[in-house]
Design an enzyme around this catalytic site. Structure first.
Site, short mmCIF file in Angstrom:
data_model
loop_
_atom_site.label_atom_id
_atom_site.label_comp_id
_atom_site.label_asym_id
_atom_site.label_seq_id
_atom_site.Cartn_x
_atom_site.Cartn_y
_atom_site.Cartn_z
N CYS A 44 -16.38 -57.43 23.10
CA CYS A 44 -16.66 -56.80 24.39
C CYS A 44 -15.35 -56.43 25.09
O CYS A 44 -14.66 -55.53 24.65
CB CYS A 44 -17.56 -57.70 25.23
SG CYS A 44 -18.42 -56.84 26.57
N HIS A 98 -22.10 -59.53 21.36
CA HIS A 98 -21.54 -60.88 21.50
C HIS A 98 -22.09 -61.83 20.43
O HIS A 98 -23.09 -62.52 20.65
CB HIS A 98 -21.90 -61.44 22.88
CG HIS A 98 -21.16 -60.83 24.01
ND1 HIS A 98 -20.00 -61.37 24.53
CD2 HIS A 98 -21.41 -59.72 24.75
CE1 HIS A 98 -19.57 -60.63 25.53
NE2 HIS A 98 -20.40 -59.61 25.68
N GLU A 110 -20.91 -64.66 19.63
CA GLU A 110 -20.78 -66.04 20.11
C GLU A 110 -21.96 -66.47 20.97
O GLU A 110 -22.14 -67.67 21.26
CB GLU A 110 -19.46 -66.21 20.89
CG GLU A 110 -19.46 -65.71 22.32
CD GLU A 110 -19.37 -64.20 22.49
OE1 GLU A 110 -19.17 -63.76 23.64
OE2 GLU A 110 -19.49 -63.47 21.49
#
Length: 230
Positions: free
Chosen positions: A85, A195, A197
């Site tokens: 990002c 994302h 994560e």
């Protein structure tokens, strides 16, 4: 294998990245943007957020942080660098990846699950995926509209540097050719808007992101003579 999570003023996904590395059982440190030595680390994560308040352009000020000189050195030395990002935006602004990220097509911040097609599983970041596989990874951005000139696009296509595309007509931001993530020619630097994560456990809607981190670990272990399966 040891990871560094770079923290800029305004980073807000640094804890998520830290926890993702913890989830695969590897040591990880937060590293402040003023650091001038990354020699202890095998992989460097540039997290999402709003580095330096996104003044001028997203990532435009972060490129001048002292630590970015070390990130460039690490990339040139073949270490793995992942920008997520805002981290992707920082990588393009610093010249480690080509192109730029512009405002979303609808000029609105978007935050939802997205489907990505894995265009290449031949990178250190994707070796635990299948080529053509569709995975579920969330997005959260206002400037994720990837753009580059025609010459750069042709090179990305020819070199297999487009690693992820938004799948099934689900391009959320107007990104050129549905691009969601690209790597450098060498393959050791990856930038992506979604994302991974935040997709580490099915309780959060998807665990498809976990294989990105096990891919990184697998690539490092293969390089060092001790392969692992995700």
């Amino acid at each position: 294998m040891k990871f560094a999570v770079i923290v800029f003023p305004g980073s807000n996904c640094d804890i998520d990245c830290y926890k993702a590395v913890e989830a695969i059982g590897q040591p990880v440190d937060y590293v402040w943007h003023t650091a001038t030595d990354l020699s202890d680390y095998d992989a460097i994560l540039l997290p999402g957020g709003f580095s330096y308040g996104d003044y001028l352009r997203c990532g435009a000020i972060a490129q001048f942080a002292p630590v970015m000189g070390e990130v460039v050195k690490a990339a040139e030395a073949g270490k793995l660098v992942l920008g997520i990002c805002n981290g992707f935006q920082v990588l393009t602004e610093s010249g480690l990846l080509p192109g730029k990220l512009m405002r979303n097509r609808n000029l609105k911040f978007l935050c939802h699950q997205s489907e990505l097609e894995v265009m290449s599983n031949k990178t250190p970041f994707t070796n635990q995926y299948s080529e053509g596989e569709v995975i579920n990874i969330p997005i959260a951005h206002g400037e994720g509209n990837y753009y580059c000139d025609e010459e750069t696009l042709a090179k990305l296509e020819a070199n297999g540097q487009i690693v992820f595309r938004y799948a099934n007509g689900g391009n959320p931001n107007g990104s050129l050719r549905d691009i969601a993530g690209i790597c450098n020619e060498r393959g050791n630097v990856l930038g992506m808007m979604p994302h991974p994560e935040r997709a580490m456990d099915q309780l959060l809607g998807s665990e498809d992101g976990k294989r990105m981190f096990t891919s990184i670990l697998n690539a490092w272990r293969e390089k060092n003579g001790a392969a692992v399966n995700g």
